[in-house]
Structures are given as structure tokens and as C-alpha cells.
Motif scaffolding. Structure first.
Motif, PDB file in Angstrom:
ATOM      1  N   ASP A 155       0.857  -1.187   0.000  1.00 51.60           N
ATOM      2  CA  ASP A 155       0.000   0.000   0.000  1.00 51.60           C
ATOM      3  C   ASP A 155       0.890   1.233   0.000  1.00 51.60           C
ATOM      4  OD1 ASP A 155      -2.550  -1.141   0.036  1.00 51.60           O
ATOM      5  OD2 ASP A 155      -2.507  -1.379   2.218  1.00 51.60           O
ATOM      6  N   LYS A 177       2.390  -5.289   2.739  1.00 55.75           N
ATOM      7  CA  LYS A 177       1.213  -5.823   3.416  1.00 55.75           C
ATOM      8  C   LYS A 177       1.205  -7.344   3.474  1.00 55.75           C
ATOM      9  CE  LYS A 177      -1.530  -3.584   4.795  1.00 55.75           C
ATOM     10  NZ  LYS A 177      -1.651  -2.880   6.099  1.00 55.75           N
ATOM     11  N   THR A 195      -6.045   0.660   0.694  1.00 54.62           N
ATOM     12  CA  THR A 195      -5.527  -0.200   1.761  1.00 54.62           C
ATOM     13  C   THR A 195      -5.690  -1.676   1.400  1.00 54.62           C
ATOM     14  OG1 THR A 195      -7.666  -0.244   2.909  1.00 54.62           O
ATOM     15  CG2 THR A 195      -6.098   1.488   3.558  1.00 54.62           C
TER      16      THR A 195
END
Length: 279
Positions: A155, A177, A195
Motif C-alpha cells: 500500500d 502488506k 488499503t
């Protein structure tokens, strides 16, 4: 003489792609035959439920499903099996190659597409790669139906309109992530517009099949084109962003690049169970 259908070829996932006619000699007495059309077969309940839920959940560009709607779609996808979309681990594509090298090209097929969402599948042979790419303004649900693959995702840390020196150097800081191996069956992965690992890459360890739900789908006309990236270790750049040394492995610099060579995806016709569009 009587004409009959025979299989002439299969696609990368084992579906029949071509048929041909052959003639055979009928030695018995000719009989009058009544042609009976097979009844329309209802799609698997899970696939139809997924489609109907997507109609309710996805409201169009600029919207993100609510947490309750995300949970609803994940519940459906988590329980979906390869057979729900016409696949099986017994298909030749998913069997060991016995040392024979396969074509690493990735194939995709679209089950359904409208302005608000699309349902599609990706088929990756062993060592096949979908390079690091983004999903601008999109919420994406990915369900690994068959196989084992490595997924790496990032992200952005800074905003798109940042005027920092990092932007001017064509590198942007991103937070890692996911960087791990997934094996089917496993839980559905969800990424959001900003996200959840919006920028990700797939690398197949074994032949894989992935079911993706994208809302809204890619659209060049609406500014949702796919961009590709190359990641660099955090320590490889002298950018001004400051990250604690002990957290450096959790970050990387992403450089936007042209589509990598040999990364085009071949589109094939979907031949699995059909959804029923009327509600």
C-alpha cells in the motif's frame, strides 16, 4: 450415414475448445429419432449467490462496500469450490507436468462483467507470474481455488498528490502488506482502493486458479487503467522518507514501469456454469 460430434481440442484449463463432425456407418435399420433438447441447467448455488450479492453490494465507481457487505461476500467466496465454476483438480492443467516445461503465459476468462463489477478467473501455470500491478479506485476480492502461489502486496505510504522529493525521483514509498505463500483452500483476500494491499503480484508455485471479484472493473475510459511497478528495498534509495531501521524490511520503494515483457494475459471463453441474470 450419421454425423456425430467429437472433441478436437482443449484449452489451458481443460475445457473443450473445438469440435468437429465425423461420419459413421449405420448398419442397423434406420429408426425415426426424436430430438430432445436438454433442460437448462441451473448454476451452482454458490456462483448464483455470489452474482446476486454482487448486484446488491457494488454501487458503482467511487463507492466502497460496507464492512457488512465485505463480510457477506467473503463468506460466500470462502465456501466456493472449483466445481462451482466448472473446474477440477483432475484437469490436466492442474496435474504434475512430470518434468515437462509448460508455457508460463497466464490465461484469464470473464464469467460476468457490468459497469459496477466483474467476475473473472486467472489461470497461472507453475512459475507463471502476474507482475506487481495496482487496482485504482477498486475493491477486489481474490479467492485461490486451486494450487499454491506466492503473493506480495503493498500500500502507498504517501498520498498521490505528494510533491515530495520521493515523487520527483519517480520512486514512492510503500508499506509491505503481504509476502507469503498461500495454498488452496484458503480464506479470501480483500484489497481496497487505498488499503489492504492494493498493489500486488502473483507467482504460481504450482498451477493455480484464482477467482477475482472486482468492483468496479478496470476501465481505461473511466481512468481505471492498470499500472505496473518494480519494487526496490528501502535501503536502496536515499529518499527523504524516514523509517525506523528495525522496520525497514516492512517498506519498499516502488517504481512505475511499462508492462513487463511476456506478461500479457491471454483471454479465453468462459465455458463453465452460467449465471442466471434475472432475479
Amino acid at each position: 450415414m450419421e454425423a456425430g460430434l467429437v472433441e478436437r481440442g482443449r484449452d489451458v484449463v481443460g475445457h473443450v475448445t473445438r469440435v468437429g463432425y465425423v461420419k459413421k456407418i449405420i448398419t442397423k435399420r434406420r429408426r425415426t429419432r426424436r430430438i430432445v433438447r436438454p433442460p437448462q441447467v441451473a448454476p451452482p448455488m454458490a456462483l448464483q449467490e455470489l452474482f446476486v450479492s454482487c448486484l446488491d453490494v457494488f454501487k458503482g465507481p467511487g463507492t466502497v462496500p460496507s464492512p457488512q457487505d465485505v463480510q457477506k461476500l467473503c463468506h460466500i467466496l470462502d465456501n466456493m469450490k472449483p466445481e462451482d465454476v466448472g473446474l477440477s483438480a483432475e484437469l490436466q492443467f492442474f496435474k504434475p507436468s512430470n518434468g515437462v516445461k509448460s508455457d508460463p503465459r497466464v490465461t484469464s476468462t470473464t464469467i460476468y462483467k457490468c459497469d459496477n463489477f466483474s467476475l473473472c478467473m486467472f489461470f497461472l501455470p507453475a512459475t507463471g507470474v502476474i507482475p506487481l500491478h495496482n487496482h485504482p479506485g477498486m475493491t477486489v476480492f481474490s479467492k485461490l481455488l486451486l494450487g499454491t502461489m506466492h503473493i506480495k502486496s503493498y500500500d502507498w505510504v504517501d498520498s498521490v498528490d505528494s510533491d515530495s522529493s520521493v515523487q520527483s525521483s519517480q520512486l514512492r514509498l510503500a508499506k509491505l502488506k503481504a509476502d507469503r505463500v498461500f495454498t488452496a483452500p484458503c480464506d479470501t483476500s480483500v484489497l481496497y482502493p487505498t488499503t489492504g494491499g492494493n498493489i500486488h503480484a502473483f507467482t504460481a508455485i504450482t498451477p493455480c486458479a484464482v477467482l477475482d471479484v472486482l468492483g468496479p472493473p478496470y476501465s481505461n475510459e473511466d481512468g481505471r487503467d492498470c499500472s505496473f511497478y518494480k519494487d526496490h528495498p528501502y535501503a536502496a534509495s536515499t529518499g527523504e522518507a524516514t523509517v525506523k531501521m528495525e522496520e525497514a524490511d516492512c517498506y519498499g520503494w516502488l517504481e512505475e514501469i511499462e508492462m513487463p515483457e511476456n506478461s500479457e494475459i491471454d483471454e479465453i471463453e468462459y465455458l463453465g456454469p452460467r449465471i442466471i441474470e434475472h432475479r
